[in-house]
Design a protein around this motif. Structure first.
Motif, PDB file in Angstrom:
ATOM      1  N   UNK A   1       0.749  -1.191  -0.041  1.00  0.00           N
ATOM      2  CA  UNK A   1      -0.072  -0.072  -0.004  1.00  0.00           C
ATOM      3  C   UNK A   1       0.998   1.208  -0.181  1.00  0.00           C
ATOM      4  N   UNK A   2       0.672   2.036  -1.178  1.00  0.00           N
ATOM      5  CA  UNK A   2       1.572   3.401  -1.105  1.00  0.00           C
ATOM      6  C   UNK A   2       0.727   4.565  -1.005  1.00  0.00           C
ATOM      7  N   UNK A   3       1.030   5.657  -0.375  1.00  0.00           N
ATOM      8  CA  UNK A   3       0.471   7.014  -0.081  1.00  0.00           C
ATOM      9  C   UNK A   3       1.509   7.905   0.020  1.00  0.00           C
ATOM     10  N   UNK A   4       0.924   9.178  -0.208  1.00  0.00           N
ATOM     11  CA  UNK A   4       2.117  10.193   0.050  1.00  0.00           C
ATOM     12  C   UNK A   4       2.390  10.455   1.479  1.00  0.00           C
ATOM     13  N   UNK A   5       3.090  11.506   1.797  1.00  0.00           N
ATOM     14  CA  UNK A   5       3.702  11.531   3.499  1.00  0.00           C
ATOM     15  C   UNK A   5       2.798  12.226   4.388  1.00  0.00           C
ATOM     16  N   UNK A   6       1.550  12.968   3.864  1.00  0.00           N
ATOM     17  CA  UNK A   6       0.676  13.605   4.697  1.00  0.00           C
ATOM     18  C   UNK A   6      -0.611  13.843   4.202  1.00  0.00           C
ATOM     19  N   UNK A   7      -1.297  14.047   5.035  1.00  0.00           N
ATOM     20  CA  UNK A   7      -2.778  14.115   4.670  1.00  0.00           C
ATOM     21  C   UNK A   7      -3.374  15.634   4.276  1.00  0.00           C
ATOM     22  N   UNK A   8      -4.163  15.730   3.274  1.00  0.00           N
ATOM     23  CA  UNK A   8      -4.413  17.049   2.922  1.00  0.00           C
ATOM     24  C   UNK A   8      -6.087  16.902   2.702  1.00  0.00           C
ATOM     25  N   UNK A   9      -6.835  17.942   2.612  1.00  0.00           N
ATOM     26  CA  UNK A   9      -8.349  17.917   2.148  1.00  0.00           C
ATOM     27  C   UNK A   9      -8.104  18.005   0.532  1.00  0.00           C
ATOM     28  N   UNK A  10      -8.971  17.805  -0.229  1.00  0.00           N
ATOM     29  CA  UNK A  10      -9.184  18.485  -1.769  1.00  0.00           C
ATOM     30  C   UNK A  10      -9.176  19.987  -1.634  1.00  0.00           C
TER      31      UNK A  10
END
Length: 286
Positions: free
Chosen positions: A190-199
């Motif tokens: 499972x791959x994601x970016x390093x931080x959470x952002x809203x649209x």
């Protein structure tokens, strides 16, 4: 065997490896082909324009014969109703031709994608599934770009948070999985970016990078589906997307995954860097 020795063997074997890359003109396929070539792999880049069609089995054999591995990217959505049958059939064809090493692009948190993943596992292949978060490049390539060029993004994401992943990171993980022997066989990565952002926050970052005024307009999945129908999207496809967005964008993906760090030994690329690079390339200029 030391890690250094295993790495050297991976490099030697990579030089003799031929990988089929499906969807080679698409967002991920193009980057997988580029990353594989950079790693010394012989790439057989295929797409509908290059003699390969997921819906036409007569095009599969010549594409697969003589290859060592393949990257499978289904052309619409991995959770679409026809994906599992096509993925399973192609995987079995590949295994029958001696192409046992298969890496499938899937979607993190998408329950509709599980039948296609299971079809791959049941094929007899040496499989790896790469489940990706929402692509950062969905903002710079594809249907969302036109709205951003005209000052707004209308999308059914509410204020949900997403760890947008750079497609180049997906490609690097895929190539590692294809060329690292048995290291990632039988694994879901499972791959994601390093931080959470809203649209909304993502659009604000793009605005800062471009120096323009951009607005995020959240709508319901149904409203978005109606707008797609108005743009000529077939009713069945629009209805599928309504259900997909209603489920995927419900907050289930508001967490980070460490697949990039596990496989590549580094942090994933940040959305800010993506936005600056895309803005510098003039992606969002009207």
């Amino acid at each position: 065997m030391t890690d250094h020795t295993a790495h050297d063997q991976d490099i030697r074997s990579t030089r003799d490896t031929t990988v089929v890359v499906t969807g080679a003109s698409g967002r991920t396929g193009r980057r997988v082909a580029e990353a594989a070539r950079a790693a010394g792999v012989t790439v057989r880049a295929v797409s509908r324009a290059r003699g390969f069609d997921w819906t036409d089995r007569s095009t599969w054999t010549d594409v697969l014969r003589g290859a060592d591995a393949a990257y499978l990217a289904f052309p619409t959505d991995i959770g679409s109703p026809d994906a599992a049958g096509a993925v399973g059939a192609l995987a079995r064809e590949a295994v029958g031709l001696g192409v046992r090493r298969l890496v499938l692009l899937s979607s993190r948190g998408e329950e509709q994608a599980r039948p296609a993943e299971e079809a791959l596992r049941a094929s007899g292949a040496d499989w790896t599934v790469v489940r990706a978060a929402w692509f950062a490049q969905n903002f710079s390539e594809g249907p969302l770009v036109d709205g951003l060029r005209h000052g707004e993004l209308v999308f059914p994401a509410g204020e949900v948070r997403e760890p947008f992943v750079d497609v180049r990171d997906i490609a690097d993980v895929v190539v590692a999985a294809l060329t690292a022997g048995d290291r990632y066989v039988g694994r879901d990565l499972e791959v994601s970016g390093p931080r959470l952002l809203t649209f909304r926050e993502a659009v604000a970052e793009i605005a800062r990078a471009t120096g323009g005024d951009l607005v995020y307009v959240p709508v319901t999945a149904r409203e978005y589906g109606d707008s797609l129908a108005g743009f000529g999207v077939p009713p069945e496809e629009a209805e599928f997307l309504v259900g997909l967005f209603a489920s995927l964008l419900d907050g289930r993906n508001a967490h980070l995954s460490d697949g990039v760090r596990q496989v590549l030994g580094r942090e994933p690329r940040d959305f800010t860097d993506f936005a600056r690079e895309a803005a510098a390339a003039g992606v969002w200029k009207a």
